[in-house]
Design a protein around this motif. Sequence first.
Motif, PDB file in Angstrom:
ATOM      1  N   ALA A 263       0.882  -1.336  -0.062  1.00 14.30           N
ATOM      2  CA  ALA A 263       0.048   0.030  -0.010  1.00 14.30           C
ATOM      3  C   ALA A 263       0.807   1.280   0.008  1.00 14.30           C
ATOM      4  O   ALA A 263       2.052   1.151   0.723  1.00 14.30           O
ATOM      5  CB  ALA A 263      -1.172   0.035   1.190  1.00 14.30           C
ATOM      6  N   TYR A 264       0.634   2.158  -0.810  1.00 13.04           N
ATOM      7  CA  TYR A 264       1.119   3.414  -0.977  1.00 13.04           C
ATOM      8  C   TYR A 264       0.197   4.671  -0.484  1.00 13.04           C
ATOM      9  O   TYR A 264       0.197   5.651  -1.392  1.00 13.04           O
ATOM     10  CB  TYR A 264       1.750   3.786  -2.305  1.00 13.04           C
ATOM     11  N   ASN A 265      -0.437   4.416   0.720  1.00  9.99           N
ATOM     12  CA  ASN A 265      -1.298   5.694   0.731  1.00  9.99           C
ATOM     13  C   ASN A 265      -0.452   6.758   1.091  1.00  9.99           C
ATOM     14  O   ASN A 265       0.371   6.693   1.871  1.00  9.99           O
ATOM     15  CB  ASN A 265      -2.331   5.179   2.185  1.00  9.99           C
ATOM     16  N   ILE A 266      -1.307   8.022   0.755  1.00  9.36           N
ATOM     17  CA  ILE A 266      -0.517   9.322   1.094  1.00  9.36           C
ATOM     18  C   ILE A 266      -0.729   9.755   2.350  1.00  9.36           C
ATOM     19  O   ILE A 266      -2.311   9.588   2.827  1.00  9.36           O
ATOM     20  CB  ILE A 266      -1.376  10.318   0.132  1.00  9.36           C
ATOM     21  N   SER A 267       0.031  10.403   3.056  1.00 12.73           N
ATOM     22  CA  SER A 267       0.125  10.524   4.527  1.00 12.73           C
ATOM     23  C   SER A 267       0.946  11.907   4.812  1.00 12.73           C
ATOM     24  O   SER A 267       1.871  11.950   4.191  1.00 12.73           O
ATOM     25  CB  SER A 267       0.276   9.436   5.510  1.00 12.73           C
ATOM     26  N   PRO A 268       0.474  12.995   5.333  1.00  8.77           N
ATOM     27  CA  PRO A 268       1.134  13.945   5.797  1.00  8.77           C
ATOM     28  C   PRO A 268       1.968  13.518   7.027  1.00  8.77           C
ATOM     29  O   PRO A 268       1.592  12.898   7.865  1.00  8.77           O
ATOM     30  CB  PRO A 268       0.234  15.022   6.134  1.00  8.77           C
ATOM     31  N   ILE A 269       3.218  13.673   6.698  1.00  8.40           N
ATOM     32  CA  ILE A 269       4.282  13.475   7.979  1.00  8.40           C
ATOM     33  C   ILE A 269       4.850  14.728   8.334  1.00  8.40           C
ATOM     34  O   ILE A 269       5.131  15.757   7.840  1.00  8.40           O
ATOM     35  CB  ILE A 269       5.416  12.647   7.422  1.00  8.40           C
ATOM     36  N   VAL A 270       5.121  14.933   9.466  1.00  9.62           N
ATOM     37  CA  VAL A 270       5.558  16.131  10.294  1.00  9.62           C
ATOM     38  C   VAL A 270       6.764  15.850  11.220  1.00  9.62           C
ATOM     39  O   VAL A 270       6.824  14.708  12.063  1.00  9.62           O
ATOM     40  CB  VAL A 270       4.414  16.901  11.207  1.00  9.62           C
ATOM     41  N   LEU A 271       7.759  16.681  11.455  1.00 10.00           N
ATOM     42  CA  LEU A 271       8.719  16.568  12.459  1.00 10.00           C
ATOM     43  C   LEU A 271       7.891  16.230  13.763  1.00 10.00           C
ATOM     44  O   LEU A 271       7.392  17.494  14.037  1.00 10.00           O
ATOM     45  CB  LEU A 271       9.832  17.617  12.460  1.00 10.00           C
ATOM     46  N   THR A 272       8.237  15.679  14.540  1.00 16.25           N
ATOM     47  CA  THR A 272       7.565  15.266  15.806  1.00 16.25           C
ATOM     48  C   THR A 272       7.577  16.563  16.614  1.00 16.25           C
ATOM     49  O   THR A 272       6.868  17.212  17.301  1.00 16.25           O
ATOM     50  CB  THR A 272       8.098  14.239  16.372  1.00 16.25           C
ATOM     51  N   GLU A 273       8.960  17.074  16.594  1.00 17.12           N
ATOM     52  CA  GLU A 273       9.300  18.359  17.661  1.00 17.12           C
ATOM     53  C   GLU A 273       8.467  19.524  17.157  1.00 17.12           C
ATOM     54  O   GLU A 273       7.936  20.370  17.771  1.00 17.12           O
ATOM     55  CB  GLU A 273      10.610  18.818  17.599  1.00 17.12           C
ATOM     56  N   THR A 274       8.044  19.750  15.697  1.00 19.42           N
ATOM     57  CA  THR A 274       7.491  20.596  15.158  1.00 19.42           C
ATOM     58  C   THR A 274       6.023  20.547  15.678  1.00 19.42           C
ATOM     59  O   THR A 274       5.339  21.455  16.066  1.00 19.42           O
ATOM     60  CB  THR A 274       7.537  20.871  13.538  1.00 19.42           C
ATOM     61  N   LEU A 275       5.462  19.136  15.235  1.00 17.81           N
ATOM     62  CA  LEU A 275       4.146  18.948  15.879  1.00 17.81           C
ATOM     63  C   LEU A 275       3.682  19.057  17.188  1.00 17.81           C
ATOM     64  O   LEU A 275       2.776  19.750  17.745  1.00 17.81           O
ATOM     65  CB  LEU A 275       3.761  17.654  15.146  1.00 17.81           C
ATOM     66  N   GLU A 276       4.787  18.933  18.146  1.00 15.82           N
ATOM     67  CA  GLU A 276       4.599  19.148  19.340  1.00 15.82           C
ATOM     68  C   GLU A 276       4.344  20.567  19.940  1.00 15.82           C
ATOM     69  O   GLU A 276       3.833  20.932  20.807  1.00 15.82           O
ATOM     70  CB  GLU A 276       5.639  18.519  20.417  1.00 15.82           C
ATOM     71  N   GLU A 277       5.204  21.378  19.113  1.00 17.58           N
ATOM     72  CA  GLU A 277       5.364  22.786  19.418  1.00 17.58           C
ATOM     73  C   GLU A 277       3.969  23.574  18.956  1.00 17.58           C
ATOM     74  O   GLU A 277       3.390  24.398  19.430  1.00 17.58           O
ATOM     75  CB  GLU A 277       6.308  23.678  18.760  1.00 17.58           C
ATOM     76  N   TYR A 278       3.474  22.895  17.738  1.00 22.94           N
ATOM     77  CA  TYR A 278       2.252  23.362  17.242  1.00 22.94           C
ATOM     78  C   TYR A 278       1.278  22.247  16.834  1.00 22.94           C
ATOM     79  O   TYR A 278       0.914  21.889  15.491  1.00 22.94           O
ATOM     80  CB  TYR A 278       2.598  24.258  15.588  1.00 22.94           C
ATOM     81  N   PRO A 279       0.982  21.665  17.620  1.00 16.96           N
ATOM     82  CA  PRO A 279      -0.357  20.556  17.426  1.00 16.96           C
ATOM     83  C   PRO A 279      -1.393  20.910  16.322  1.00 16.96           C
ATOM     84  O   PRO A 279      -1.979  20.050  15.769  1.00 16.96           O
ATOM     85  CB  PRO A 279      -0.662  20.021  18.989  1.00 16.96           C
ATOM     86  N   GLU A 280      -1.599  22.234  16.296  1.00 16.87           N
ATOM     87  CA  GLU A 280      -2.789  22.710  15.394  1.00 16.87           C
ATOM     88  C   GLU A 280      -2.404  22.160  13.990  1.00 16.87           C
ATOM     89  O   GLU A 280      -3.277  22.067  13.170  1.00 16.87           O
ATOM     90  CB  GLU A 280      -2.817  24.133  15.453  1.00 16.87           C
ATOM     91  N   ILE A 281      -1.129  21.647  13.465  1.00 14.25           N
ATOM     92  CA  ILE A 281      -1.034  21.322  12.279  1.00 14.25           C
ATOM     93  C   ILE A 281      -1.942  20.083  11.954  1.00 14.25           C
ATOM     94  O   ILE A 281      -2.386  19.825  10.877  1.00 14.25           O
ATOM     95  CB  ILE A 281       0.446  20.934  12.184  1.00 14.25           C
ATOM     96  N   ALA A 282      -1.764  19.352  12.826  1.00 15.67           N
ATOM     97  CA  ALA A 282      -2.610  18.181  12.823  1.00 15.67           C
ATOM     98  C   ALA A 282      -3.953  18.249  12.675  1.00 15.67           C
ATOM     99  O   ALA A 282      -4.807  17.543  11.616  1.00 15.67           O
ATOM    100  CB  ALA A 282      -2.904  17.231  13.944  1.00 15.67           C
ATOM    101  N   ASP A 283      -4.640  19.558  13.288  1.00 15.11           N
ATOM    102  CA  ASP A 283      -6.176  19.973  12.875  1.00 15.11           C
ATOM    103  C   ASP A 283      -6.373  20.359  11.353  1.00 15.11           C
ATOM    104  O   ASP A 283      -7.335  19.933  10.814  1.00 15.11           O
ATOM    105  CB  ASP A 283      -6.638  20.800  13.854  1.00 15.11           C
ATOM    106  N   VAL A 284      -5.417  21.233  10.934  1.00 17.01           N
ATOM    107  CA  VAL A 284      -5.350  21.586   9.429  1.00 17.01           C
ATOM    108  C   VAL A 284      -5.523  20.347   8.597  1.00 17.01           C
ATOM    109  O   VAL A 284      -6.256  20.329   7.670  1.00 17.01           O
ATOM    110  CB  VAL A 284      -4.046  22.282   9.286  1.00 17.01           C
TER     111      VAL A 284
END
Length: 328
Positions: A263-284
């Motif tokens: 499977a090659y499903n498309i997924s957004p990947i984010v640096l964990t430290e960036t996501l921890e600082e700005y968890p709102e990224i996941a909401d977007v």
Amino acid sequence: MGSPRRSAAVLAAATLLMTGCGLQSASTFTPDAAAGEIEPIGSVEGAPITVGAKNFTEQLILGKIAVIALQVAGFDVTDRSGIPGAAPARAAMLEGETDMQWEYTGTGWINYLGMGEGIPDEDAQWAAVRDADAENGITWLPPAEANNTYAFAVRSEAVDELGGVATLSDIAALPVEERTFCLESEFATRVDGFEPMLEAYGIPLGDPQGVPRDNISILDTGAVYTATDEGESCNFGEVFTTDGRIASLDLTVLEDDLGYFPAYNISPIVLTETLEEYPEIADVFAEITPRLTDEVMIELNGRVDVGGEDPAEVALDWLVSEGLVTRG
């Protein structure tokens, strides 16, 4: 953004991957957009984030979708579209050169993490790569339905000429001289690519009774589709299942009847430290990712590859059509 702490070995490997490649931008143009369902988030106003994208159509569209959405949310976005291939794109994440990219679950599992085999179940494949990549400081957000896996296609008018070929297994029954393939260079060398696929189907590369190397043409991605349609350089061309040119050229995709491709499903990947600082990224991305189906990506890719439209404009049109943003 700063990169997470890495082992010296990982950093060294990433540095080697980036040597001589750098980050390229296919287009710095991003059309203006304003709030829709995605609205400005006060807590992230002006926060810097760098978005990466590889240098093929689907990635350029997805990259622009991310850039536009994050800008509307309030981030100060640096656009690094056009990274030349999977290896430098991965290295960009490991080095902290990019904070966010769209990635494919099978690519992460096999190419980046070095796992021997893919997992056919789409949810299980995503969960496995999410868990394994966490130790590298990368978070895989929930995937899209869109599954842009590899496949091989043949011009439809040649199906009967080739004995009604319908599956990859059928190729083994053809005369050796009809087992001709057009590939792009990356697929020819990937660990989940061409040679292992031929082994799985019992027609090994380089074997006079399998697929002689003279039967292989290495071409640019667009040229693979054209050559497959013309049927002069090859009978079978490597394609991506969400590519709009498959329908426009009337190509027939062969069934991967042994389930070789993961499977090659498309997924957004984010640096964990960036996501921890700005968890709102996941909401977007929770607003965007569930809307990305195979049908959507085929249409968007076709508008660029067949219709000649700009990836950034296609990205904005789709976001507007979904009510996620409005035109600025």
